[in-house]
Design an enzyme around this catalytic site. Structure first.
Site, PDB file in Angstrom:
ATOM      1  CB  CYS A   2       8.722   7.460  14.500  1.00 22.45           C
ATOM      2  SG  CYS A   2       7.473   6.851  16.095  1.00 22.45           S
TER       3      CYS A   2
ATOM      4  NE  ARG B 191      10.614   6.618   9.217  1.00 19.47           N
ATOM      5  CZ  ARG B 191      10.975   5.398   9.379  1.00 19.47           C
ATOM      6  NH1 ARG B 191      11.374   4.898   8.008  1.00 19.47           N
ATOM      7  NH2 ARG B 191      11.432   4.579  10.197  1.00 19.47           N
TER       8      ARG B 191
ATOM      9  CD1 TRP C 193       1.665   4.834  13.059  1.00 19.89           C
ATOM     10  CD2 TRP C 193       2.908   3.226  14.430  1.00 19.89           C
ATOM     11  NE1 TRP C 193       1.119   3.762  13.100  1.00 19.89           N
ATOM     12  CE2 TRP C 193       1.621   2.655  13.823  1.00 19.89           C
ATOM     13  CE3 TRP C 193       3.578   2.655  15.298  1.00 19.89           C
ATOM     14  CZ2 TRP C 193       1.404   1.536  14.190  1.00 19.89           C
ATOM     15  CZ3 TRP C 193       3.521   1.343  15.497  1.00 19.89           C
ATOM     16  CH2 TRP C 193       2.053   0.568  15.079  1.00 19.89           C
TER      17      TRP C 193
ATOM     18  CG  ASN D 174      11.739   4.995  14.477  1.00 15.28           C
ATOM     19  OD1 ASN D 174      10.820   4.562  14.833  1.00 15.28           O
ATOM     20  ND2 ASN D 174      12.118   4.755  13.271  1.00 15.28           N
ATOM     21  N   GLY D 175      11.909   3.650  17.580  1.00 14.11           N
ATOM     22  CA  GLY D 175      12.206   2.038  17.919  1.00 14.11           C
ATOM     23  C   GLY D 175      11.581   2.300  19.524  1.00 14.11           C
TER      24      GLY D 175
ATOM     25  CD  GLU E 214      -1.280  -6.001  -1.986  1.00 17.16           C
ATOM     26  OE1 GLU E 214      -0.922  -4.908  -1.971  1.00 17.16           O
ATOM     27  OE2 GLU E 214      -1.063  -6.774  -0.816  1.00 17.16           O
TER      28      GLU E 214
ATOM     29  CE  LYS F  23      -1.863  -1.806  -1.169  1.00 18.68           C
ATOM     30  NZ  LYS F  23      -1.796  -2.883   0.040  1.00 18.68           N
TER      31      LYS F  23
ATOM     32  CD  GLU G 232      -2.658  -1.851   3.317  1.00 17.06           C
ATOM     33  OE1 GLU G 232      -1.772  -2.049   4.099  1.00 17.06           O
ATOM     34  OE2 GLU G 232      -2.670  -1.381   2.260  1.00 17.06           O
TER      35      GLU G 232
ATOM     36  CG  HIS H  22     -13.463 -26.086   2.322  1.00 13.61           C
ATOM     37  ND1 HIS H  22     -14.243 -27.472   2.522  1.00 13.61           N
ATOM     38  CD2 HIS H  22     -13.008 -26.166   1.095  1.00 13.61           C
ATOM     39  CE1 HIS H  22     -13.964 -28.225   1.542  1.00 13.61           C
ATOM     40  NE2 HIS H  22     -13.143 -27.432   0.462  1.00 13.61           N
TER      41      HIS H  22
ATOM     42  CE  LYS I  91       5.544   2.665   1.333  1.00 12.54           C
ATOM     43  NZ  LYS I  91       4.389   2.143   0.454  1.00 12.54           N
TER      44      LYS I  91
END
Length: 596
Positions: free
Chosen positions: A2, A28, A73, A99-100, A469, A473, A476, A492, A591
């Site tokens: 947020c 955010r 968010w 926010n939180g 990574e 990406k 996402e 395996h 983010k």
């Protein structure tokens, strides 16, 4: 997550400042957005969806000298107009953004409901304006009522509130960032600096338990008991232009192309090419017997790289997911160093892990991108990666800068026989990244494999984090299934998933044992008719078994991962672009993850 914005002292421009600030904070959260302005009265407008819907909805009657805004968010309750912030009390006299997570909101809500309060949303935040309402009804002034309400809350929060009949914004924080912007005739409040960077570059960072009061052209900060605090004003080095798209279609693409500049800034003044040594003032005197990295997501992949670089230099080093370390910490000794890697410096899980390390009495170091962030302030030392602001939710230039910073940390802690070669490779890296960006075939490769069922990424040694990574990406921003593996682990179990519809990206540089073994794994893939994309410098014969090749310049093994990763960033970007995805604002993601 947020984003919060506040403004006091801009008169008729207040609404425009809030809306532009919300645009600057949309990374955010972008489930919904809203604003509240006080001008003797209190006006609120909020809408589900992205900022544009709010901008279309605001009317000419929405004005006032002070105001707050929020982009959400979702945590409690799905995206909707009702669940959007700001939230108000029964009478509509108080508006709050948050926010939180208020952990005891269910008990507070039940208590308030029993006393006749009516709620319109499913959020935890809505209890706050109702608590303030009760304190005001008991005769307290706005500030005392705000403090009393905050005193009832458990959990994490950054809070800002306005009320009818007052031209002040009240704010406080606990485990969630808030920063005050100091203008010539106005004061600002935000979760992140980019929200008001167009108006001022002077900032005051709030600490946990501190309260801010913003009025036209003035600001004060007090402690939990109301005592006035002397706070230093810092100047942010970021330029407002750095937070603009600058002609690129997406922030992510812009930030991929900013990597040569970011890497130069990360290295500037820190390496001596003549002696082949690294000199970072904040790392002076470090001599730990062991190092533990804690991080999340992309930063965790940089932590894996850092741990391996130190192990190769003879230092016992491990990388841990911060969310696991916070509740199940590894054993430490008096001379253990715990390094938290966090782009924002506000990642809740990483902060919790660092605080656990601090509680156990060991030295901590923050590797972060944000000067004055919570991690930078709370740790014993800091190592800034200097990447500049990153707006795209999917981290790109910050990962590259983290890997370079991890190289600097390794060189500062442990001497290696190849130190000069590493420094020379780091010196050449920005130019090599630019060369790669100018010549990459990632767009053609993306078009060739855009319709694939899934994607696999293989790497060995320093390229294992790159494989992880690269898969992250792609997941996402494309919403496609992707997995990264150490190359030797493919046989395996994961090999059962490999088909002609699952391209395998194999990262192979150099011609040593690791490259030879990885080429062997590529042959296993080829035998199952899976298409192979080789990310390689051409030193091995992996091209013989590849359906497509993404070339990288030859360099030192500790620097090659940055180059390979840039190619995979471009692949993910172009696949997402071909699919028409929301690249800068992927679904369900934000983010800065400031909740656990």
């Amino acid at each position: 997550m947020c984003g919060i914005i506040g403004c006091a002292g801009r008169g008729d421009d207040t609404l425009d400042v809030l809306l532009s600030g919300l645009e600057g904070l949309e990374y955010r959260g972008y489930d919904s957005a809203g604003v509240a302005l006080a001008n003797g009265d209190l006006s609120v407008c909020k809408r589900e969806g992205e900022i544009q819907r709010l901008q279309q909805a605001v009317g000419s009657d929405l004005d006032g000298p002070v105001g707050i805004g929020h982009t959400r968010w979702s945590t409690h309750g799905p995206p909707s107009d009702q669940n959007a912030h700001p939230h108000t009390d029964c009478a509509g006299d108080v508006a709050v953004v948050h926010n939180g997570i208020v952990e005891n909101y269910a008990d507070l809500r039940a208590e308030l409901t029993d006393r006749g309060h009516e709620f319109e949303s499913e959020t935890d935040t809505e209890v706050v304006p109702h608590l303030i309402e009760e304190e005001l009804a008991d005769g307290k002034d706005f500030e005392d009522a705000f403090r009393a309400a905050v005193g009832r809350l458990e959990g994490s929060y950054a809070l800002a509130a306005v009320t009818r009949g007052s031209e002040a914004i009240l704010a406080t924080r606990r485990d969630s960032p808030l920063v005050v912007g100091v203008g010539d005739d106005a004061a600002y409040l935000a979760s992140d600096v980019p929200a008001f960077l167009d108006y001022t570059d002077r900032v005051v960072y709030l600490e946990d338990g501190e309260f801010a009061r913003l009025e036209s052209g003035s600001w004060t900060v007090t402690d939990a008991e109301g005592r006035l605090l002397e706070k230093s004003v810092s100047r942010v080095e970021w330029d407002a232009e750095e937070t603009a798209k600058s002609g690129y279609d997406h922030y992510m693409l812009k930030e991929i192309h900013e990597q040569p500049r970011a890497l130069r800034k990360c290295l500037r003044g820190r390496v001596d090419e003549l002696t082949g040594t690294v000199d970072v003032e904040s790392l002076a005197g470090l001599n730990p017997s062991s190092v533990q990295f804690v991080a999340c997501g992309t930063s965790y992949h940089a932590a894996l790289f850092g741990a391996q670089a130190l192990r190769e230099a003879g230092v016992h080093a491990q990388a841990f997911l911060a969310s696991e370390y916070a509740t199940s910490p590894a054993p430490v000794t008096d001379d253990t160093l715990v390094v938290g890697i966090t782009q924002s410096g506000e990642t809740a899980d990483t902060l919790a892990a660092l605080r656990e390390a601090h509680r156990r009495g060991v030295e901590t170091l923050a590797m972060t991108n944000v000067v004055g962030s919570t991690a930078a302030r709370e740790c014993d030392r800091e190592l800034m990666i200097r990447a500049g602001p990153e707006i795209g939710v999917a981290a790109t230039k910050t990962f590259s800068s983290q890997v370079v910073a991890a190289n600097l940390l390794s060189a500062a802690i442990a001497e290696r026989s190849d130190g000069r070669e590493v420094v020379e490779a780091l010196r050449d890296l920005p130019g090599q990244v630019q060369e790669l960006l100018d010549s990459s075939r990632a767009k053609q490769v993306a078009r060739e494999f855009v319709d694939s069922e899934g994607y696999f990424f293989l790497g060995r040694g320093y390229h294992h984090p790159v494989a992880l990574e690269g898969a992250l990406k792609l997941k996402e921003i494309t919403y496609k299934h992707a997995e990264g593996f150490p190359a030797g682990e493919l046989k395996h179990g994961p090999l059962a998933l490999v088909t002609e519809e699952t391209p395998v990206f194999a990262v192979v540089t150099g011609a040593g044992e690791k490259a030879t073994k990885t080429v062997g794994n590529v042959k296993e893939v080829e035998a199952r008719d899976a298409p192979v994309v080789a990310v390689t410098d051409g030193a091995s014969d992996v091209k013989r078994y590849a359906d497509a090749v993404l070339e990288v310049p030859e360099t030192h093994p500790r620097v090659a991962p940055v180059l390979a990763n840039v190619q995979l960033q471009l692949v993910a970007y172009h696949v997402a672009d071909e699919l028409g995805r929301s690249i800068d604002k992927p679904r369900n993601l934000a983010k800065s993850v400031t909740v656990e």
